[in-house]
Design an enzyme around this catalytic site. Structure first.
Site, PDB file in Angstrom:
ATOM      1  N   ARG A 148      -1.317   1.305  -8.171  1.00 19.28           N
ATOM      2  CA  ARG A 148      -1.255   2.481  -7.313  1.00 19.28           C
ATOM      3  C   ARG A 148      -2.392   2.418  -6.308  1.00 19.28           C
ATOM      4  O   ARG A 148      -3.507   1.992  -6.637  1.00 19.28           O
ATOM      5  CB  ARG A 148      -1.360   3.772  -8.138  1.00 19.28           C
ATOM      6  CG  ARG A 148      -0.088   4.129  -8.885  1.00 19.28           C
ATOM      7  CD  ARG A 148       1.008   4.570  -7.930  1.00 19.28           C
ATOM      8  NE  ARG A 148       2.223   5.004  -8.610  1.00 19.28           N
ATOM      9  CZ  ARG A 148       3.258   4.224  -8.857  1.00 19.28           C
ATOM     10  NH1 ARG A 148       3.205   2.941  -8.520  1.00 19.28           N
ATOM     11  NH2 ARG A 148       4.334   4.712  -9.449  1.00 19.28           N
ATOM     12  N   HIS A 183       4.817  -2.065  -0.492  1.00 22.56           N
ATOM     13  CA  HIS A 183       5.298  -1.631  -1.810  1.00 22.56           C
ATOM     14  C   HIS A 183       6.611  -2.338  -2.161  1.00 22.56           C
ATOM     15  O   HIS A 183       7.610  -1.716  -2.526  1.00 22.56           O
ATOM     16  CB  HIS A 183       5.491  -0.119  -1.860  1.00 22.56           C
ATOM     17  CG  HIS A 183       5.263   0.467  -3.219  1.00 22.56           C
ATOM     18  ND1 HIS A 183       4.555   1.616  -3.423  1.00 22.56           N
ATOM     19  CD2 HIS A 183       5.647   0.045  -4.449  1.00 22.56           C
ATOM     20  CE1 HIS A 183       4.513   1.903  -4.717  1.00 22.56           C
ATOM     21  NE2 HIS A 183       5.174   0.949  -5.365  1.00 22.56           N
ATOM     22  N   GLU A 192      -0.238   6.014   1.692  1.00 18.20           N
ATOM     23  CA  GLU A 192       0.972   5.200   1.701  1.00 18.20           C
ATOM     24  C   GLU A 192       2.153   6.039   2.176  1.00 18.20           C
ATOM     25  O   GLU A 192       2.349   7.136   1.638  1.00 18.20           O
ATOM     26  CB  GLU A 192       1.242   4.654   0.297  1.00 18.20           C
ATOM     27  CG  GLU A 192       2.358   3.648   0.218  1.00 18.20           C
ATOM     28  CD  GLU A 192       2.510   3.015  -1.149  1.00 18.20           C
ATOM     29  OE1 GLU A 192       3.649   3.033  -1.667  1.00 18.20           O
ATOM     30  OE2 GLU A 192       1.510   2.527  -1.700  1.00 18.20           O
TER      31      GLU A 192
END
Length: 317
Positions: free
Chosen positions: A230, A278, A259
């Protein structure tokens, strides 16, 4: 919803399962049926499969309106937004996607590691022969933060490289492929001397910002940081400074904070940062993996067997 009359060998008492919000992941309707379930409205359901990772409040509303739902299947390993609402303390059985995506994410972690150590970012944009540079992963010291499924897969992939691996995990229990396992209070010690540091841990209040100015200073100046967990594990401003000043050699990031990373963010300007959007696990990769998990848990629920991927309410994942 699928026409269950066309499905052969349907159990006489299929498990009633609601799949919500509707339309986000239609492949899961077939996954439910494959496990011996029947897709029903939430007021009839024994199990809920929740398909929206960004709507923790929505699942709370559904459960409040349907108290007879016993089991909630989330599809992601990172469930911190659901934990933040205190949902896991409601007495139901909560399941998450821990372990589902371990292999593709571990593969991506290895790809980022090799790309960084071998200096590939600079070669991608090079238009001349240039000097030699790069570091082999073989026999190097690797520190992995996190001891779950991604780490287990990553350690298997690391096997041929004969790396000296230290794993930092909450339990301190040994892991195959790790020379040593230490608890989080020894994180700075584990970072000292590491040629490669990989983040593969769950996001909790204790792990948020675990890689900060102090942690980056503990790493050698030739070390690469790889994050497939994360973005909030890393204090982004501290990382930018460390990359600019040469505190560490570089970073491979599949996740960032914030993000998505804004187009004008300084990380994009750094030659020693590799950023992927991602994509360690893409939606296309996830479809067969998460479908298999839903099928398995529907079948296990119908057979009164232990379910896969239970959330620990105390830990929040």
């Amino acid at each position: 919803m699928p026409d269950l009359h066309l499905v052969p060998d349907m159990p006489s008492n299929p498990v009633p399962v609601a799949v919500l919000p509707e339309g986000l992941r239609p492949h899961l309707l077939d996954a439910v049926v494959a496990g011996g379930g029947e897709v029903v409205a939430p007021e009839e359901a024994r199990m809920l499969v929740w398909t929206d990772p960004n709507d923790a409040a929505g699942v709370s509303d559904v459960l409040a309106a349907n108290p007879d739902i016993e089991v909630v299947q989330l599809l992601w390993a990172g469930v911190e937004e659901f934990a933040a609402l205190g949902l896991f303390d409601d007495g139901r059985t909560w399941l998450c996607g821990k372990g589902v995506y371990a292999d593709p994410v571990a593969e991506h972690a290895l790809a980022l590691s090799l790309a960084g150590l071998r200096g590939l970012p600079g070669r991608v944009t090079a238009r001349g022969w240039g000097p030699q540079w790069g570091t082999s992963l073989i026999g190097r010291r690797v520190t992995v933060l996190g001891g779950g499924g991604i780490t287990e897969s990553f350690l298997r992939l690391l096997g041929p490289f004969e790396s000296d691996v230290t794993v930092v995990r909450r339990s301190g229990e040994p892991l195959d492929g790790a020379a040593r396992v230490v608890t989080p209070d020894r994180t700075l010690e584990a970072l000292d001397g590491a040629d490669l540091v990989v983040l593969a841990l769950a996001l909790t209040e204790d792990s948020r910002g675990v890689i900060d100015e102090e942690a980056l200073a503990a790493m050698p100046d030739h070390s690469w940081l790889v994050n497939v967990a994360r973005g909030q594990h890393v204090v982004t401003d501290d990382l930018v400074t460390a990359l600019r000043e040469g505190t560490i050699a570089g970073a491979g990031l599949d996740v960032t904070d914030p993000e998505p990373l804004p187009d004008d963010h300084p990380l994009w300007t750094l030659d020693n940062a590799i950023i992927t959007p991602h994509t360690a696990n893409t939606e296309a990769m996830a479809v067969p993996l998460v479908s298999a998990r839903v099928t398995a848990n529907v079948r296990r629920l119908g057979e009164d067997r232990p379910l896969i991927g239970p959330v620990d309410p105390a830990l929040g994942y």
